[in-house]
Scaffold this active site. Structure first.
Site, PDB file in Angstrom:
ATOM      1  N   ASP A 177      43.258  34.954  37.723  1.00  0.00           N
ATOM      2  CA  ASP A 177      44.106  33.693  39.173  1.00  0.00           C
ATOM      3  C   ASP A 177      42.694  33.489  40.055  1.00  0.00           C
ATOM      4  O   ASP A 177      42.175  34.298  41.123  1.00  0.00           O
ATOM      5  CB  ASP A 177      45.209  34.556  40.086  1.00  0.00           C
ATOM      6  CG  ASP A 177      46.163  33.237  40.874  1.00  0.00           C
ATOM      7  OD1 ASP A 177      44.916  32.219  41.601  1.00  0.00           O
ATOM      8  OD2 ASP A 177      46.771  33.410  41.282  1.00  0.00           O
ATOM      9  N   ASP A 235      42.920  34.462  43.342  1.00  0.00           N
ATOM     10  CA  ASP A 235      43.053  36.597  43.878  1.00  0.00           C
ATOM     11  C   ASP A 235      41.868  37.104  43.198  1.00  0.00           C
ATOM     12  O   ASP A 235      41.415  38.406  43.708  1.00  0.00           O
ATOM     13  CB  ASP A 235      44.236  37.048  43.012  1.00  0.00           C
ATOM     14  CG  ASP A 235      46.067  36.358  43.246  1.00  0.00           C
ATOM     15  OD1 ASP A 235      46.042  35.756  44.146  1.00  0.00           O
ATOM     16  OD2 ASP A 235      46.132  36.557  42.301  1.00  0.00           O
ATOM     17  N   CYS A 241      22.880  51.497  36.668  1.00  0.00           N
ATOM     18  CA  CYS A 241      22.308  52.187  35.970  1.00  0.00           C
ATOM     19  C   CYS A 241      21.673  53.326  35.142  1.00  0.00           C
ATOM     20  O   CYS A 241      21.174  54.526  34.989  1.00  0.00           O
ATOM     21  CB  CYS A 241      23.115  51.975  33.861  1.00  0.00           C
ATOM     22  SG  CYS A 241      24.362  50.979  34.027  1.00  0.00           S
TER      23      CYS A 241
END
Lengths: 287, 109
Positions: free
Chosen positions: A75, A78, A248
């Site tokens: 969404d 959101d 990383c």
């Protein structure tokens, strides 16, 4: 009595192991549908150049995340990245620099002019250099607009790459790896399999050999970059592709290479090509 | 004074009579708590949204007090029963005296 107890423990252990295995695999019982409208595939047949390294399928990182995180990406209201996208859409129309031009003055509407671009990035420019989206943006800013270049991981830059990226949402990643891109791609591939840092870990050790498993509490994905720049809940902010690469390499206890460097652009090309066929999810949500 | 404050609201355009609908609201705001200090050790003054209200056809349905511990870009989601066609009006009150408003029409079909 004692025998019974042992049998019971073994049964419990077996159940626990089965549960762990089920959690570790890419999620199978969920579908990514954005705003209840846009259906997006989160797996794709693996490219030929992978030579079976990831099995038959490549999976979006979305499939390795928790239910709540997956729901946030479904969404746009959101998804916190859309605050950043909104900011970039304003910047798109706002003149900046000595030429007094905005992005829109040359490119008009972002929805038409930038459609499909994310899916091809990074690519070789007309001077034979491998450029990421950030390079193209800064080229426009410095050469056409007379404005200052944005930092690779600055908020303004990540806002803009998100706003440009979302125009390609749902389109399959299709970076070019042959022709003039081939030498860059080979270097990126070499880096992908090169061990870094005190821990002597390559990208492949986690994202090829162990995707689906946990590294301490982190659920390893295939390390696909089709959702970048994305919102990372841990950082409460936007994260770019190179920012994740830096993270990383740092996690291997190595000396990191700089964001925006030639090495990382080559790695970006190679990693993007591992996800050829996956759809662009920019801006994704991960944790 | 907070910059770039922008309210966003999602309300369904239509609903059946007495349907319970979900309303989502978000306002972009830094929500500076007043507890932090800058590089020179000076307190960064508090600047938050301190109250949020929702009205339906003039009737107050939600009235929330916000405290400094609430994070940046406060988000409210709530359910509301819609008895008739009408208008939701949302209001955010800023520490600096600014008032931000947004309203949405819901049609009962």
């Amino acid at each position: 009595m004692k025998l019974q107890f042992t049998v019971k423990s073994a049964a419990v252990l077996a159940v626990t192991l089965a549960l762990t295995a089920a959690q570790a695999d890419p999620v199978e019982d969920d579908q990514l549908v954005i705003n209840g409208e846009l259906e997006m595939a989160t797996d794709a047949p693996a490219s030929d150049h992978l030579d079976g390294a990831l099995g038959d399928s490549v999976y979006s990182g979305w499939r390795f995340r928790d239910t709540e995180t997956r729901a946030m990406q479904k969404d746009d209201f959101d998804n916190p990245m859309f605050l950043f996208v909104d900011a970039a859409l304003e910047a798109w129309d706002t003149p900046d620099g000595s030429a007094g031009k905005s992005c829109a003055d040359c490119h008009n509407g972002i929805d038409e002019s930038m459609k499909g671009l994310r899916a091809q990035m990074p690519k070789v420019n007309d001077k034979g250099e491998l450029w990421s989206l950030e390079n193209y943006i800064n080229d426009c800013r410095t050469n056409r607009m007379g404005a200052e270049a944005w930092g690779w991981n600055s908020q303004n830059m990540k806002n803009m790459t998100a706003a440009i990226g979302v125009q390609s949402r749902g389109m399959p990643v299709a970076v070019k790896i042959d022709g003039d891109a081939a030498p860059f791609w080979e270097k990126g591939k070499e880096m992908y399999y090169t061990r870094f840092g005190q821990l002597e870990m390559s990208c492949a050790n986690c994202h090829e050999d162990n995707f689906g498993n946990y590294i301490r509490s982190d659920h390893l994905s295939q390390g696909q970059i089709n959702g970048f720049p994305l919102y990372r809940l841990k950082d409460q902010g936007a994260v770019s592709i190179h920012q994740r690469f830096v993270g990383c390499v740092r996690d291997t206890r190595g000396t990191t290479i700089e964001a925006g460097s030639q090495e990382f652009r080559e790695l970006e090309l190679y990693v993007a090509s591992r996800g050829n066929g996956l759809v662009v999810e920019t801006p994704a949500v991960r944790h | 004074m907070a910059d770039n404050v922008k309210p966003r609201v999602r309300v369904p355009k239509t609903a059946s009579k007495d349907e319970v609908i979900t309303i989502k609201t978000l306002i972009s705001h830094p929500m500076e708590s007043g507890q932090r200090k800058d590089k020179d050790g000076n307190v960064i003054p508090r600047s938050i949204i301190n109250r949020f209200t929702a009205e339906f056809n003039g009737e107050l349905v939600v009235d929330a007090t916000l405290e400094p511990a609430i994070s940046t870009n406060p988000y409210f989601e709530f359910d509301a029963r819609v008895p008739e066609t009408g208008e939701f009006k949302f209001t955010w009150y800023d520490d600096d005296g600014s008032v931000y408003e947004d309203s949405h029409q819901v049609e009962v079909t």
